[in-house]
Scaffold this motif. Structure first.
Motif, PDB file in Angstrom:
ATOM      1  N   VAL A 152     -88.605   5.620  20.248  1.00 58.73           N
ATOM      2  CA  VAL A 152     -87.363   5.294  20.968  1.00 58.73           C
ATOM      3  C   VAL A 152     -87.157   3.774  20.997  1.00 58.73           C
ATOM      4  CG1 VAL A 152     -86.274   5.317  23.244  1.00 58.73           C
ATOM      5  CG2 VAL A 152     -87.312   7.402  22.346  1.00 58.73           C
ATOM      6  N   ARG A 209     -85.739   2.283  17.972  1.00 61.41           N
ATOM      7  CA  ARG A 209     -84.347   2.602  17.663  1.00 61.41           C
ATOM      8  C   ARG A 209     -83.352   1.934  18.609  1.00 61.41           C
ATOM      9  NH1 ARG A 209     -84.861   6.810  13.970  1.00 61.41           N
ATOM     10  NH2 ARG A 209     -87.069   6.878  13.531  1.00 61.41           N
ATOM     11  N   ILE A 210     -83.853   1.233  19.623  1.00 63.87           N
ATOM     12  CA  ILE A 210     -82.920   0.667  20.604  1.00 63.87           C
ATOM     13  C   ILE A 210     -82.041  -0.409  19.962  1.00 63.87           C
ATOM     14  CG2 ILE A 210     -82.768  -0.709  22.727  1.00 63.87           C
ATOM     15  CD1 ILE A 210     -85.176   0.846  23.747  1.00 63.87           C
ATOM     16  N   THR A 266     -78.857   0.763  17.992  1.00 64.30           N
ATOM     17  CA  THR A 266     -77.881   1.447  18.858  1.00 64.30           C
ATOM     18  C   THR A 266     -77.240   0.455  19.828  1.00 64.30           C
ATOM     19  OG1 THR A 266     -79.165   3.460  18.686  1.00 64.30           O
ATOM     20  CG2 THR A 266     -77.599   3.360  20.499  1.00 64.30           C
ATOM     21  N   GLY A 320     -80.721   4.458  14.372  1.00 67.97           N
ATOM     22  CA  GLY A 320     -80.707   4.212  15.813  1.00 67.97           C
ATOM     23  C   GLY A 320     -81.079   5.458  16.601  1.00 67.97           C
ATOM     24  N   LEU A 321     -80.822   5.372  17.907  1.00 66.90           N
ATOM     25  CA  LEU A 321     -81.188   6.485  18.789  1.00 66.90           C
ATOM     26  C   LEU A 321     -80.411   7.757  18.456  1.00 66.90           C
ATOM     27  CD1 LEU A 321     -81.332   4.765  22.274  1.00 66.90           C
ATOM     28  CD2 LEU A 321     -83.141   6.094  21.213  1.00 66.90           C
ATOM     29  N   LEU A 342     -81.914   9.404  15.537  1.00 68.70           N
ATOM     30  CA  LEU A 342     -83.211   9.933  15.971  1.00 68.70           C
ATOM     31  C   LEU A 342     -83.003  11.283  16.666  1.00 68.70           C
ATOM     32  CD1 LEU A 342     -86.307   9.224  16.367  1.00 68.70           C
ATOM     33  CD2 LEU A 342     -85.658   8.438  18.623  1.00 68.70           C
ATOM     34  N   LEU A 343     -81.988  11.314  17.525  1.00 64.08           N
ATOM     35  CA  LEU A 343     -81.709  12.524  18.296  1.00 64.08           C
ATOM     36  C   LEU A 343     -81.252  13.665  17.376  1.00 64.08           C
ATOM     37  CD1 LEU A 343     -81.541  13.578  21.194  1.00 64.08           C
ATOM     38  CD2 LEU A 343     -79.208  12.766  21.301  1.00 64.08           C
ATOM     39  N   ALA A 398     -85.534  10.979  23.796  1.00 68.87           N
ATOM     40  CA  ALA A 398     -84.291  10.266  23.495  1.00 68.87           C
ATOM     41  C   ALA A 398     -83.228  10.585  24.541  1.00 68.87           C
ATOM     42  CB  ALA A 398     -83.798  10.643  22.097  1.00 68.87           C
ATOM     43  N   PHE A 415     -83.966   8.785  27.766  1.00 66.02           N
ATOM     44  CA  PHE A 415     -83.629   7.360  27.675  1.00 66.02           C
ATOM     45  C   PHE A 415     -82.113   7.145  27.757  1.00 66.02           C
ATOM     46  CE2 PHE A 415     -82.462   3.577  25.323  1.00 66.02           C
ATOM     47  CZ  PHE A 415     -83.241   2.622  25.952  1.00 66.02           C
ATOM     48  N   ILE A 416     -81.361   7.964  27.042  1.00 64.89           N
ATOM     49  CA  ILE A 416     -79.898   7.803  27.047  1.00 64.89           C
ATOM     50  C   ILE A 416     -79.343   8.070  28.449  1.00 64.89           C
ATOM     51  CG2 ILE A 416     -77.729   8.769  26.136  1.00 64.89           C
ATOM     52  CD1 ILE A 416     -79.213   9.153  23.445  1.00 64.89           C
TER      53      ILE A 416
END
Lengths: 314, 528
Positions: free
Chosen positions: A91, A94-95, A98, A265-266, A269-270, A285, A288-289
């Motif tokens: 995560v 990937r921040i 994004t 990015g996130l 990833l998701l 993910a 985090f979002i």
């Protein structure tokens, strides 16, 4: 103020618990099997079953949920089945894409939306108003993946001005980073600028009807100063709210844009996590979002006090 | 320059060197001047591989990537036949139970260690324990032992013709790791990417790239390149494998210059791409044959009841293969009709099956068989996935054709992860779609496997396949394979639709591609 923040933070806990539970149940209850995806198309049913046991996926769902909660409370989001690393690390990696995509898109959205809204409100029902609001309607209606495909086809494939896909991290240079992010930011930002433009216009029209604006004009202030310093300043609160909400929406919108532009990015990833049933990654993910979404809303609320001294948090 | 043989010039030296190279058959004359070392080849791939350990998964993407940094004792030539790779050669005992394999000297791993028999023994033992094909072979293997620093011996419990083909197959393959790496990995996916291949992995950022660079100490074979074997030269300095899940973006990436090569491109784009002067296309054969796999364990098509077999025969009778296969890919360049379980490109194993057997399109016969089976309109749960566009398309046409003879088809469109889970559960479906590629040996074909989803558990077929595994004379094996085909069309464990072909797309600067079933990038150079 600090009591207000503490109260809001406490209120976040049940939100996160509900979100985690719902996403855990959703991703585990939809059919699909990470073990079968990992072992490939020619693996036998026995091999798949054996790997499921080794991964603990044969346990009852409530037991898996409890294990997940216990681990999350210890700050451990588990390990990705596919990425050969802890979810937290995946995560964090990937921040950057994004966050930058969201910020660049917000800049695009605000730079298009706010001036368009103000200009439209300054001459209601005039040519500019109709043109901007027509474009805004288009921005709301057209899906951003379509805008993306059109931009890619012309700007990247036909004219070779900008890359069609990929990502260059900030560490490789701001210029290089921007080259990769212009098309995704335009795609995402144009869509959201429509909402900002319409809200800005509506708020400005309300404010421009008020007595203090009439007073400002009566005392001979130029129209530009009336709009800039009196009307716009007072219309800012709803505009800031909508910008805050837009920021949160952009994080969600980034999912599609990242997939189309192949940005690691996130969002991607998701999506990859969902398609290959990488349960720990999806849970991490989404958690985090969600936390980011909640934090943005809190920040927006706190910003009101800075913009308008009449607003007090306590 | 003064030499022991008199005065000579640099020009003569160059001519002599080129002549030697050509004479040795290492280079085609036209390529002497053309091959250029250097550069970075960027390959847009369809996603992140589940692992980079080919022992551990049968995933095609793992196979393609891992083949660049790992090698096995054997591999396959351009005619898909086994040839030595890390092995120097082998002898077989008279009873065909003992294989003595000599290893090449001077093969250096990416950690600078020389490959010896102890690495090979440790790797093969792990492969037998972990891989799908290894596990199938393991019950026949008595022992693997090192007989020398550069020699091993594989003792079998019974004669076998499939040992070498199994060791040569590039999917889920018997890659050779250093002993300590193979032992440390155990039955988990290996994460120490050390092999003997012409490229070595230097960086992996999941979903961003896998970076490989040339292995400078690579020990190439001396024979001319052929298929996956022979002399391998890493012309490009760097390979970048870039996961790009969107198929349209993979092609856009080639056209816009963001990538140099992609494979598994959709045939829809072919018409536009072949007219683009900056892009080169390559149709790769074989690729897959399209297949509808029946659930033979439970439900309408189950074995053990005469109606199950009749139902399957009814489906075969009802299908018109041409529109089904054409629907998958759209263009005539990308498909052909065939009834052999082995592909035409596999040469000696191909069987000439009459069209009247595999492409019956006899609706009256289908209706009669359905009646005999006592079918009364129960819904047939047919699973497919849009993640592979061609699967969904051919399933749609097949559904329509089956409905024309009175079958009721419930087409269940799910994502691939769901399909591969549900196909292991006999309660969840009656049939599913997939594609079947080439195997190292016909006996490996999953359509004859009682362990693979669909569960083709036919004692007669098992006996034939087992005989084929033990029989070492090709002519006798081929006769058994033809028998297996007869049984296949009587028993109908699956519906074999037509063959479809793959499409690779690259910039015109990419040279030297082999156009094999799976792409590889040794012996490939960039002419920029």
């Amino acid at each position: 103020m600090s009591r207000y923040i503490a109260r809001r933070l406490v209120a976040v806990i049940p939100v996160l618990i509900v979100v985690i539970t719902v996403i855990f149940l959703m991703i585990h209850l939809i059919p699909g099997d990470p073990a079968a995806v990992m072992l490939g198309p020619n693996a036998t049913a026995d091999e798949v079953a054996k790997l499921r046991r080794a991964m603990g996926l044969d346990q009852p769902i409530y037991l898996q949920l409890l294990t997940f909660f216990a681990r999350t409370l210890r700050g451990d989001l588990g390990n990705s089945y596919f990425l050969d690393r802890p979810v937290a690390q995946a995560v964090v990696e990937r921040i950057e894409p994004t966050l930058l995509l969201t910020v660049y898109s917000l800049v695009v959205a605000v730079m298009i939306g706010v001036p368009a809204g103000i200009a439209a409100a300054a001459r209601p029902n005039g040519l500019l108003d109709r043109a901007f609001m027509g474009s805004a309607l288009l921005g709301v209606c057209v899906p951003n993946f379509w805008i993306a495909l059109i931009l890619i086809y012309f700007v990247a494939v036909q004219w070779h001005w900008l890359p069609a896909m990929g990502y260059a991290p900030l560490s490789s240079g701001v210029g290089k980073n921007l080259r990769y992010m212009i098309l995704p930011a335009l795609t995402l930002g144009f869509n959201q600028s429509a909402l900002i433009a319409r809200i800005t216009r509506a708020c400005m029209l309300d404010i421009l009807q008020m007595d203090f604006i009439r007073t400002a004009r009566a005392k001979g202030l130029p129209e530009r100063a009336v709009i800039q310093w009196h009307a716009f300043r007072n219309a800012l609160i709803p505009v800031v709210t909508v910008i805050g909400v837009t920021f949160a929406i952009l994080i969600g919108g980034a999912i599609v844009t990242e997939v189309v532009f192949n940005i690691p990015g996130l969002g991607r990833l998701l999506i990859s996590g969902i398609l290959r049933r990488d349960y720990p990654v999806v849970q991490g993910a989404v958690l985090f979002i969600t936390a980011t979404y909640v934090a943005i809303n809190l920040l927006v609320d706190l910003t009101y006090a800075l913009i308008d001294p009449r607003v007090k948090h306590g | 320059m003064r030499t022991p043989f008199g005065r000579t010039s640099w020009r003569n030296v160059a001519y002599t060197a080129a002549a030697v190279a050509i004479a040795a058959g290492l280079l085609a004359p036209a390529e002497v001047a053309a091959q250029k070392p250097g550069g970075t080849l960027r390959i847009a791939i369809l996603g992140e591989p589940p692992a980079l350990d080919p022992h551990w998964t049968t995933a095609t993407l793992t196979e393609i990537i891992a083949n660049h940094y790992l090698e096995g004792l054997y591999t396959r030539d351009k005619n898909y036949q086994p040839i030595p790779m890390l092995a120097d050669g082998h002898t077989v005992s008279a009873d065909a139970k003992v294989y003595a394999i000599r290893l090449r000297h001077g093969v250096i791993f990416h950690n600078d260690k020389e490959m010896t028999s102890e690495d090979v023994v440790a790797s093969l033992n792990r492969w037998l324990k972990v891989s799908t094909y290894g596990k199938a072979l393991a019950p026949k293997v008595e022992a693997i032992r090192a007989t020398d620093k550069y020699a091993i011996e594989i003792r079998l419990k019974e004669p076998s013709a499939v040992l070498i083909p199994n060791l040569a197959f590039e999917n889920n393959f018997a890659a050779i790791y250093p002993k300590e790496v193979a032992e440390a990995a155990g039955d988990k996916p290996n994460t120490q990417f050390i092999g003997t291949g012409p490229f070595k992995i230097v960086e992996r950022q999941p979903d961003r790239f896998i970076k490989m660079v040339r292995h400078d100490k690579y020990a190439a074979r001396s024979e001319p390149a052929s298929g996956w074997g022979g002399k391998k030269v890493a012309y490009v300095d760097t390979l970048m494998w870039i996961p790009t899940p969107d198929p349209v973006q993979r092609i856009n990436a080639i056209e816009s210059g963001e990538a140099d090569f992609t494979f598994d491109a959709t045939a829809d784009a072919y018409g536009r791409l072949k007219d683009n002067p900056k892009v080169r296309t390559e149709i790769t054969k074989p690729y897959y044959w399209l297949v509808m796999v029946f659930n033979q364990k439970k439900g309408l098509f189950a074995d053990g009841t005469p109606s199950g077999q009749k139902m399957r025969q009814a489906v075969l009778a009802a299908i018109d293969q041409e529109p089904v296969t054409k629907a998958a890919v759209g263009r005539p360049e990308f498909y052909r009709l065939d009834g052999s379980i082995s592909f035409k490109e596999e040469g000696k194993w191909w069987v000439d099956v009459p069209a009247s057997t595999y492409n019956q399109k006899d609706k009256a016969k289908a209706r009669r068989l359905l009646q005999e089976a006592g079918y009364t309109g129960q819904p047939i749960r047919y699973m497919t996935s849009q993640e592979y566009d061609w699967m969904y398309k051919f399933a749609l046409v097949a559904k329509q054709q089956l409905e024309e003879v009175g079958m009721k088809v419930d087409l269940q469109v799910v994502d691939w992860a769901t399909l591969v889970k549900q196909r292991n559960d006999p309660d969840k479906y009656d049939a599913f779609t997939t594609g079947i590629g080439a195997f190292a040996d016909p006996t490996q074909s999953v359509v004859f496997s009682c362990a693979w989803p669909g569960w083709h558990c036919n004692p007669e077929a098992d006996k034939l396949i087992d005989q084929m595994r033990r029989e070492t004379v090709f002519e006798k094996r081929y006769a058994l394979w033809k028998e297996a085909h007869k049984l296949f069309y009587e028993w109908v464990p699956v519906i074999r639709h037509g063959d479809i072909f793959g499409l690779s797309v690259m910039t015109t600067s990419v040279k030297g591609t082999a156009g094999m079933m799976r792409p590889f990038f040794w012996n490939v150079w960039l002419d920029k």
